[in-house]
Design a protein around this motif. Structure first.
Motif, PDB file in Angstrom:
ATOM      1  N   UNK A   1       0.830  -1.208   0.000  1.00 14.94           N
ATOM      2  CA  UNK A   1       0.000   0.000   0.000  1.00 14.94           C
ATOM      3  C   UNK A   1       0.862   1.256   0.000  1.00 14.94           C
ATOM      4  N   UNK A   2       1.944   1.258   0.756  1.00 13.45           N
ATOM      5  CA  UNK A   2       2.862   2.411   0.782  1.00 13.45           C
ATOM      6  C   UNK A   2       3.448   2.629  -0.607  1.00 13.45           C
ATOM      7  N   UNK A   3       3.857   1.567  -1.240  1.00 10.19           N
ATOM      8  CA  UNK A   3       4.453   1.682  -2.572  1.00 10.19           C
ATOM      9  C   UNK A   3       3.461   2.252  -3.583  1.00 10.19           C
ATOM     10  N   UNK A   4       2.175   1.956  -3.359  1.00 13.08           N
ATOM     11  CA  UNK A   4       1.149   2.428  -4.287  1.00 13.08           C
ATOM     12  C   UNK A   4       0.714   3.866  -4.006  1.00 13.08           C
ATOM     13  N   UNK A   5       0.580   4.231  -2.732  1.00 11.94           N
ATOM     14  CA  UNK A   5      -0.035   5.517  -2.391  1.00 11.94           C
ATOM     15  C   UNK A   5       0.971   6.630  -2.081  1.00 11.94           C
ATOM     16  N   UNK A   6       2.171   6.298  -1.659  1.00 11.03           N
ATOM     17  CA  UNK A   6       3.145   7.340  -1.333  1.00 11.03           C
ATOM     18  C   UNK A   6       3.873   7.733  -2.619  1.00 11.03           C
TER      19      UNK A   6
ATOM     20  N   UNK B   1       4.449  16.403   6.598  1.00 12.16           N
ATOM     21  CA  UNK B   1       3.022  16.172   6.868  1.00 12.16           C
ATOM     22  C   UNK B   1       2.313  15.620   5.629  1.00 12.16           C
ATOM     23  N   UNK B   2       2.801  16.025   4.435  1.00 10.13           N
ATOM     24  CA  UNK B   2       2.190  15.503   3.205  1.00 10.13           C
ATOM     25  C   UNK B   2       2.453  14.014   3.073  1.00 10.13           C
ATOM     26  N   UNK B   3       3.649  13.584   3.424  1.00  5.80           N
ATOM     27  CA  UNK B   3       3.962  12.147   3.381  1.00  5.80           C
ATOM     28  C   UNK B   3       3.162  11.417   4.457  1.00  5.80           C
ATOM     29  N   UNK B   4       3.025  12.021   5.638  1.00  6.22           N
ATOM     30  CA  UNK B   4       2.218  11.403   6.699  1.00  6.22           C
ATOM     31  C   UNK B   4       0.799  11.148   6.205  1.00  6.22           C
ATOM     32  N   UNK B   5       0.227  12.117   5.496  1.00  6.78           N
ATOM     33  CA  UNK B   5      -1.146  11.967   4.994  1.00  6.78           C
ATOM     34  C   UNK B   5      -1.229  10.820   4.001  1.00  6.78           C
ATOM     35  N   UNK B   6      -0.235  10.696   3.127  1.00  5.47           N
ATOM     36  CA  UNK B   6      -0.246   9.596   2.159  1.00  5.47           C
ATOM     37  C   UNK B   6      -0.099   8.245   2.856  1.00  5.47           C
ATOM     38  N   UNK B   7       0.698   8.192   3.913  1.00  5.74           N
ATOM     39  CA  UNK B   7       0.847   6.945   4.666  1.00  5.74           C
ATOM     40  C   UNK B   7      -0.469   6.520   5.296  1.00  5.74           C
ATOM     41  N   UNK B   8      -1.189   7.459   5.880  1.00  6.36           N
ATOM     42  CA  UNK B   8      -2.472   7.121   6.502  1.00  6.36           C
ATOM     43  C   UNK B   8      -3.515   6.745   5.451  1.00  6.36           C
TER      44      UNK B   8
ATOM     45  N   UNK C   1      -0.156   6.680  11.213  1.00  7.45           N
ATOM     46  CA  UNK C   1       1.168   6.502  10.631  1.00  7.45           C
ATOM     47  C   UNK C   1       1.848   7.857  10.414  1.00  7.45           C
ATOM     48  N   UNK C   2       3.156   7.860  10.498  1.00  6.04           N
ATOM     49  CA  UNK C   2       3.929   9.071  10.271  1.00  6.04           C
ATOM     50  C   UNK C   2       5.378   8.724  10.032  1.00  6.04           C
TER      51      UNK C   2
END
Length: 881
Positions: free
Chosen positions: A152-157, A296-303, A321-322
């Motif tokens: 999921x991280x690989x897809x959304x971040x 914070x933008x990366x944190x949002x993508x992780x969540x 997640x953060x």
């Protein structure tokens, strides 16, 4: 004027003298040519030239720096004074050297690990993915993700560069011509080194194809392994090496500057997926945030990635997640220890400064006549203060030079003492930054311990000093109170360190006193990696164990032998399970998790673990027989307290199994779940290795290595070679990684606590010695100053015992005041080491009482020893003097 001209002025003065002599000689020659007699010509030439000495002096003064000249003159005088007082000088210099050396050594570690940026490009942009789970049971934080979350991280971040890796380090087998090595491996994904910002020295990093299941086998070598095993030959890139029993192409060699978080010899593709180890949280994710991108933008993508998985959370549970800075994550294991050490050595330096201030204050009072004479001859108060401060700086500089040498030795000692616990400390050296900090500490120390005595000494009563010849000329009242305050400060600060050392000692003693649960005498162990393509089936593994154990048992002196997945006092595998009957089966809202290890028959007999009920694992527990398990008492207490575990059925490791035996508890390291100390008894399920599915064996061998265990009838000397030979006879390409006695395994489990106890004890001992010196110096100085008074009192009928009581009680009274003050400070500060304590509370009254009694005893001894001089005092001679 520059410093160059100042330091070259003597040479220039000699050159000017030669020039002036040449001019006078030339003038004399001219006069002789005019007919003036030779003797008169030289005299007239000198008169015509003028006063050459005066001219030289004027030019010499023009090139002078009065401040530096004054300081240098004061420094030379200070050195002469120190040579005349070798006892005082040696005490002061060694006190400072030890304190400054300890600070230099610890600062080197703090600087290298906590303060300096990681050796990667733009290290502030590197982070790990971190999650925070809040539930009614508490808050849990971690950096581990499962395969689904990684996908999921690989897809959304999309706003950052990401890579996945396994942070679980373990040994693997590397076969080379003529030898087999067990080397440390880390598994990483394609792009891992790109995210780090490190380019291979030779070759390349892994490709996406190599990082897929079934992809080509590839390996990247560390610089150290490349030099050690391959002779630093660049042509090895592109060749193959036998790693984990299979041919791997060497695709790269990493540079020497690469700093790994733990010792690593080679890297292989992690091939992360949702299955296998990816079914659990066994991966970590590395992130590089581009410049200008908000975290914070990366944190949002992780969540968003987490929410896409559609997990249903129980009521009252939240997960967020953060990003966690990489340096903070890498240093978390040693951060508390380093900061505690830094604070402790800082306290030792402060105590040393307080001690030296007291010594200098007492010494200045004995120099009252000298200071009064200087002031009577025109020296001002500022000049006296400057002179005394220069003496303090001279002491500090000498102490700093010796402290740098001691700091180098202390740093080596710290690294050796912590070798098994803090791998990141290895290779740290005392560099120019530490030397610069040492110099700064020295100057700060000189100011701290020099100002108060200098100011007090400059307040001398000139007439009284000249008339009485010493101590009466000083401002006795204020100086006396200052020395008393310094003694109180020494005792208070010493108590803080002693309390910390006492609490850490009690923690270590508590852990060492825990009942092992088995007999660890005459037991030797050796582990080997079975993360190997040659051991993929249960039959292959079982055959290896049986054949090697036959050879070990045939060794003279060996009573019994067995193999298990892990050892007591080490961390082992944890798995979930399901109770299928009994009261536990009705608890559907409970998480069932336990530690698991497989064992061969004779395991319990080899370790002499007590059997509480049922039977042990035996030779009949093979494939085709009823699947069974043996559990320990902690397992029964936690999950079957009401109806007992014996005879119950549970589902674990892929099949339903019956509990056929209950054994006693043994100590294991913190398993990563539940609460408790660094070692404790935890629920354990023992599986027969012949009834453990091959899929489970292959999975657990990714993280853990089996251990051969042998019990001897006498000393274990020589059994190490027998263990290695027995395994090598069966498989020459399977090297044992380490052969240790069970006592060594136990010692390593508490190595961190032992390290902190020893270090804190040494620092506390140094502080106690300094406090004793301070009290001793105060009493000795008081007796010297009051010799006439004591002699008069004894002449008038006072006894020696009364006189001794009079001079010793102040030191004991000041110690009591310091103990009260120190106890308050310690109570407020010990909460900072609470994370290092186990089995003892930060405000443990026994520790405080023992430490206070010890310091009070030291104070009594330090007070009585100088007071014994009174017994040799002759009142008649004192009165005549």
């Amino acid at each position: 004027m520059g410093l160059g001209r100042f330091f070259r002025r003597a040479a220039w003065d000699r050159e000017r003298a030669r020039e002036m002599d040449a001019h006078i000689a030339m003038m004399a020659d001219d006069l002789r040519a005019e007919g003036v007699p030779e003797a008169e010509a030289l005299q007239r030439a000198r008169a015509r030239f003028g006063n050459a000495a005066l001219a030289r002096e004027e030019i010499y003064e023009m090139n002078s720096l009065p401040v530096i000249e004054t300081i240098l003159r004061d420094g030379r005088y200070a050195l002469r004074l120190l040579r005349r007082s070798p006892g005082f000088a040696l005490t002061a210099i060694l006190t400072l050297a030890v304190a400054i050396g300890a600070n230099a050594a610890v600062f080197s570690l703090v600087d290298a690990i906590l303060l300096r940026p990681l050796p990667y490009p733009q290290p502030g942009q590197l982070a790990n993915v971190e999650y925070r789970q809040v539930s009614p049971r508490g808050t849990f934080e971690g950096t581990s993700v499962d395969g689904a979350m990684w996908e999921a991280i690989r897809e959304y971040v999309k706003s950052a560069d990401v890579a996945v890796y396994s942070d679980w380090r373990g040994g693997v087998n590397l076969a080379l011509p003529g030898q087999a090595l067990n080397v440390d491996q880390q598994r990483v994904s394609a792009g891992f080194f790109r995210v780090l910002g490190v380019t291979p020295l030779y070759g390349r990093e892994f490709t996406g194809e190599e990082d897929r299941a079934g992809g080509p086998n590839a390996v990247i070598l560390s610089h150290g392994l490349w030099r050690r095993a391959f002779g630093a030959d660049p042509s090895v890139v592109g060749t193959t090496a036998l790693v984990r029993g299979d041919a791997h192409q060497i695709v790269g060699v990493m540079p020497e500057t690469l700093r790994a978080s733990a010792p690593t010899d080679l890297w292989t593709p992690v091939r992360a997926s949702r299955t296998g180890e990816g079914g659990g949280t066994n991966f970590a994710v590395m992130v590089r945030v581009p410049a200008g991108t908000a975290w914070q933008a990366v944190d949002a993508e992780l969540n968003t990635a987490f929410l896409s998985l559609g997990y249903e959370l129980r009521e009252g549970v939240s997960v967020n997640y953060g990003l966690l800075p990489l340096q903070q994550n890498l240093t978390s294991a040693s951060r508390d220890a380093l900061l505690s050490m830094w604070a402790a050595v800082g306290l030792v330096l402060l105590i040393a400064c307080v001690n030296l201030a007291g010594l200098l204050l007492a010494r200045a009072r004995t120099r009252a006549r000298e200071i009064a004479t200087r002031m009577a001859l025109g020296s001002g108060r500022r000049a006296v203060v400057r002179q005394l401060l220069v003496e303090s700086v001279t002491l500090a500089l000498i102490g700093a030079i010796l402290g740098v040498l001691l700091g180098h030795l202390m740093l080596n000692g710290l690294q050796a003492l912590a070798a098994d616990q803090y791998a990141m400390w290895e290779g740290v050296a005392l560099d120019w930054r530490a030397v610069a900090v040492t110099g700064g500490l020295s100057m700060l120390a000189a100011v701290i311990f020099g100002v108060i005595p200098a100011v007090h000494a400059s307040r001398v009563d000139v007439q009284a000093g000249l008339r009485d010849g010493g101590v009466r000329g000083a401002s006795a009242g204020s100086g006396g109170w200052t020395r008393r305050a310094l003694v109180v400060a020494e005792v208070a600060l010493g108590l803080v360190l002693l309390v910390g050392a006492g609490l850490l000692t009690r923690t270590f003693v508590t852990l060492k006193s825990l009942e092992p649960g088995f007999d660890l005498t005459n037991v030797v162990t050796g582990s080997a990696s079975l993360q190997d393509t040659r051991y993929q089936t249960r039959e292959q593994i079982a055959q290896l164990f049986e054949r090697s154990l036959e050879r070990i048992k045939a060794t003279p002196g060996v009573e019994s032998a067995a193999v298990s997945l892990g050892l007591p006092y080490e961390r082992i595998l944890n798995l979930g399970f399901s109770p299928l009957d009994g009261a536990a089966a009705a608890e559907t809202d409970r998480n069932f998790i336990t530690n698991v290890t497989y064992v061969t028959p004779d395991y319990f007999r080899t370790l002499r673990m007590p059997l509480r009920a049922g039977r042990e694992v035996n030779d009949g527990d093979r494939d085709g027989a009823q699947p069974v398990v043996v559990v320990n008492e902690a397992f029964q207490r936690l999950y079957y307290a009401s109806d007992g575990a014996l005879g119950r059925t549970l589902a674990i490791a892929g099949m339903e199994r019956q509990v056929v035996g209950i054994v006693g508890d043994v100590q294991y390291r913190q398993p990563g779940w539940g609460t408790g100390g660094p070692i404790r008894t935890t629920p354990i399920v023992y599986l027969p290795v012949q009834q453990t599915p091959a899929r489970t064996l292959n999975l657990v061998h990714t993280w853990f290595s089996p251990t051969w265990i042998a019990r001897t009838s006498g000393p274990i000397a020589g059994v190490e070679q027998a263990l290695r030979a027995a395994v090598a006879d069966v498989d020459p390409l399977l090297p044992l990684a380490s052969v240790r006695s069970m006592a060594e395994v136990r010692a390593r489990a508490t190595a961190s606590q032992r390290f902190m106890m020893v270090l804190a004890g040494l620092l506390a001992g140094a502080s106690m010695l300094l406090a004793a010196i301070g009290i001793h110096g105060m009493i000795a100085s008081s007796i010297t100053e009051r010799t006439r008074e004591i002699g008069i009192r004894m002449a008038l009928g006072s006894t020696a015992a009364q006189a001794m009581r009079t001079v010793t009680l102040p030191g004991i009274g000041l110690t009591i005041i310091g103990l009260v003050l120190g106890a308050a400070i310690a109570r407020a500060s010990t909460s900072y080491i609470a994370s290092l304590l186990w089995g003892v509370e930060p405000d443990d009254p026994l520790t405080y009482a023992v430490v206070a009694a010890l310091l009070l005893l030291v104070a009594v001894v330090a007070s009585v020893i100088p007071a014994l001089r009174i017994l040799r005092l002759d009142p008649a001679q004192t009165l005549r003097a």
